[in-house]
Write a protein that holds these residues in place. Structure first.
Motif, PDB file in Angstrom:
ATOM      1  N   GLU A  81       0.761  -1.073   0.062  1.00  7.80           N
ATOM      2  CA  GLU A  81      -0.032  -0.017   0.090  1.00  7.80           C
ATOM      3  C   GLU A  81       0.757   1.156  -0.105  1.00  7.80           C
ATOM      4  O   GLU A  81       1.907   1.166   0.742  1.00  7.80           O
ATOM      5  N   TRP A  82       0.516   2.224  -0.660  1.00 14.22           N
ATOM      6  CA  TRP A  82       1.175   3.458  -0.954  1.00 14.22           C
ATOM      7  C   TRP A  82       0.525   4.759  -0.689  1.00 14.22           C
ATOM      8  O   TRP A  82      -0.550   4.765  -0.801  1.00 14.22           O
ATOM      9  N   ALA A  83       1.195   5.852  -0.558  1.00 11.53           N
ATOM     10  CA  ALA A  83       0.541   7.086  -0.481  1.00 11.53           C
ATOM     11  C   ALA A  83       1.791   8.136  -0.886  1.00 11.53           C
ATOM     12  O   ALA A  83       2.026   8.200  -1.936  1.00 11.53           O
ATOM     13  N   ALA A  84       2.371   8.898   0.111  1.00 10.93           N
ATOM     14  CA  ALA A  84       3.323   9.616  -0.280  1.00 10.93           C
ATOM     15  C   ALA A  84       4.630   8.795  -0.643  1.00 10.93           C
ATOM     16  O   ALA A  84       4.905   7.645  -0.461  1.00 10.93           O
ATOM     17  N   HIS A  87       6.175   6.469   1.624  1.00 10.72           N
ATOM     18  CA  HIS A  87       5.267   5.407   2.405  1.00 10.72           C
ATOM     19  C   HIS A  87       5.042   4.111   1.466  1.00 10.72           C
ATOM     20  O   HIS A  87       4.448   4.408   0.446  1.00 10.72           O
ATOM     21  N   ALA A  88       5.516   3.128   1.727  1.00 12.82           N
ATOM     22  CA  ALA A  88       5.256   1.698   1.010  1.00 12.82           C
ATOM     23  C   ALA A  88       5.173   0.538   2.098  1.00 12.82           C
ATOM     24  O   ALA A  88       6.253   0.218   2.468  1.00 12.82           O
ATOM     25  N   ASN A  89       3.908   0.150   2.601  1.00 14.73           N
ATOM     26  CA  ASN A  89       3.733  -0.701   3.309  1.00 14.73           C
ATOM     27  C   ASN A  89       3.209  -2.005   2.908  1.00 14.73           C
ATOM     28  O   ASN A  89       2.411  -2.401   2.176  1.00 14.73           O
ATOM     29  N   GLY A 117      -4.890   5.114   6.068  1.00 12.40           N
ATOM     30  CA  GLY A 117      -5.052   6.285   5.088  1.00 12.40           C
ATOM     31  C   GLY A 117      -3.715   7.067   5.612  1.00 12.40           C
ATOM     32  O   GLY A 117      -3.362   7.087   6.576  1.00 12.40           O
ATOM     33  N   GLU A 118      -2.877   7.482   4.757  1.00  9.72           N
ATOM     34  CA  GLU A 118      -1.411   8.113   4.524  1.00  9.72           C
ATOM     35  C   GLU A 118      -1.748   9.445   4.003  1.00  9.72           C
ATOM     36  O   GLU A 118      -2.455   9.481   3.026  1.00  9.72           O
ATOM     37  N   SER A 124       4.736   8.102  -8.463  1.00 10.16           N
ATOM     38  CA  SER A 124       5.948   7.730  -9.108  1.00 10.16           C
ATOM     39  C   SER A 124       6.650   7.392  -7.964  1.00 10.16           C
ATOM     40  O   SER A 124       7.557   6.374  -8.124  1.00 10.16           O
ATOM     41  N   GLY A 125       6.466   7.575  -6.668  1.00  2.34           N
ATOM     42  CA  GLY A 125       7.128   6.902  -5.668  1.00  2.34           C
ATOM     43  C   GLY A 125       6.883   5.459  -5.675  1.00  2.34           C
ATOM     44  O   GLY A 125       7.567   4.387  -5.534  1.00  2.34           O
ATOM     45  N   ALA A 126       5.347   4.923  -5.949  1.00  4.61           N
ATOM     46  CA  ALA A 126       4.972   3.718  -5.944  1.00  4.61           C
ATOM     47  C   ALA A 126       5.372   2.888  -7.061  1.00  4.61           C
ATOM     48  O   ALA A 126       6.012   1.827  -6.992  1.00  4.61           O
TER      49      ALA A 126
END
Length: 273
Positions: A81-84, A87-89, A117-118, A124-126
């Motif tokens: 799961e990603w956001a910023a 953040h990659a969980n 939620g984050e 692009s980060g994901a």
């Protein structure tokens, strides 16, 4: 052509197992990274529907049947799961699926925890994180695919086209699942043509396509259909399956998300999208 990654035996032994064991240099038809958006624009209910939708799709008989039709009759998946862009969980580590039992085990693991939620939205980060997972996977895969979902444009990190082009240059295909829903928080950061944004700015590589989701009731079915197409390279008869377009058309602003954030982001200093 299969890609080869030399992985020490100790590293291979530490791969998280929920389905069948992942053995170093094991051959699979496709190595699939599922990158799932958990930015704060989605409500708790939407995050629940999303998690349950992936579980239902992965364990569906149609997906398992598609796996069984491949040359090796097995695939490898990982889900985060990603956001910023920081953040990659990881929820599911690299896992082999070659039977209904394997698929059911992955689904059960997805349902064992909940999503949170984050802040911010960095597609692009994901993509960068997913590319790294594929580059270091302890597998031999005929195809490498990133399956990325999202409900808004990139608004943080490097431009999404830069990350996409780097991944495509490595022989990776990026498919998209743009969520065209208008519920949840921070609707002012949404764009009406998110499906076109994904087509022009996010997806790419051999056979790339995107499947938009217009209503949360469609989510599980959209994911199932998309997985069948990715695993078996079978084009199901379904509306709104849009292939990547490489023909030059009218220009599209792939920095629209960053520009919207610059204009409105100050309102969310304590609650970033």
């Amino acid at each position: 052509m299969a890609f080869r990654v030399a992985v020490p035996a100790m590293v291979a032994a530490l791969v998280t197992l929920f389905g069948a064991p992942v053995r170093a240099q094991e051959r699979v038809d496709v190595a699939l990274v599922l990158a799932v958006d958990v930015s704060r624009s989605m409500s708790y209910e939407e995050l629940r529907i999303q998690r349950e939708g992936y579980a239902a799709a992965i364990s569906s008989p149609q997906v398992v049947r598609a796996i069984g039709q491949g040359a090796y009759r097995r695939i490898a998946i990982t889900l985060f799961e990603w956001a910023a862009n920081v953040h990659a969980n990881e929820i599911i580590g690299w896992t082999i699926i070659e039977s209904q039992a394997d698929a059911d085990a992955v689904a059960a693991e997805l349902l064992a925890t909940r999503s949170f939620g984050e802040r911010r939205t960095s597609i692009s980060g994901a993509i960068h994180h997913a590319t790294g997972l594929l580059e270091t996977a302890p597998l031999l895969a005929d195809r490498r695919v990133i399956d990325i979902s999202g409900d808004g444009p990139n608004n943080q990190g490097v431009p999404v086209t830069e990350a996409r082009d780097e991944a495509v240059a490595k022989g990776i295909t990026i498919n998209g699942l743009p969520m065209m829903t208008r519920d949840g928080f921070a609707q002012q950061f949404h764009i009406d043509d998110l499906d076109r944004y994904y087509t022009k700015c996010v997806i790419g590589g051999p056979g790339a396509f995107m499947v938009p989701v217009n209503d949360w009731d469609q989510f599980a079915e959209a994911v199932r259909r998309k997985l069948v197409m990715e695993i078996g390279q079978v084009e199901e008869a379904a509306p709104r399956v849009v292939p990547a377009q490489f023909i030059l058309e009218e220009p599209y602003d792939c920095l629209i998300g960053e520009k919207i954030w610059q204009q409105r982001g100050w309102q969310f200093d304590d609650f970033d999208r």
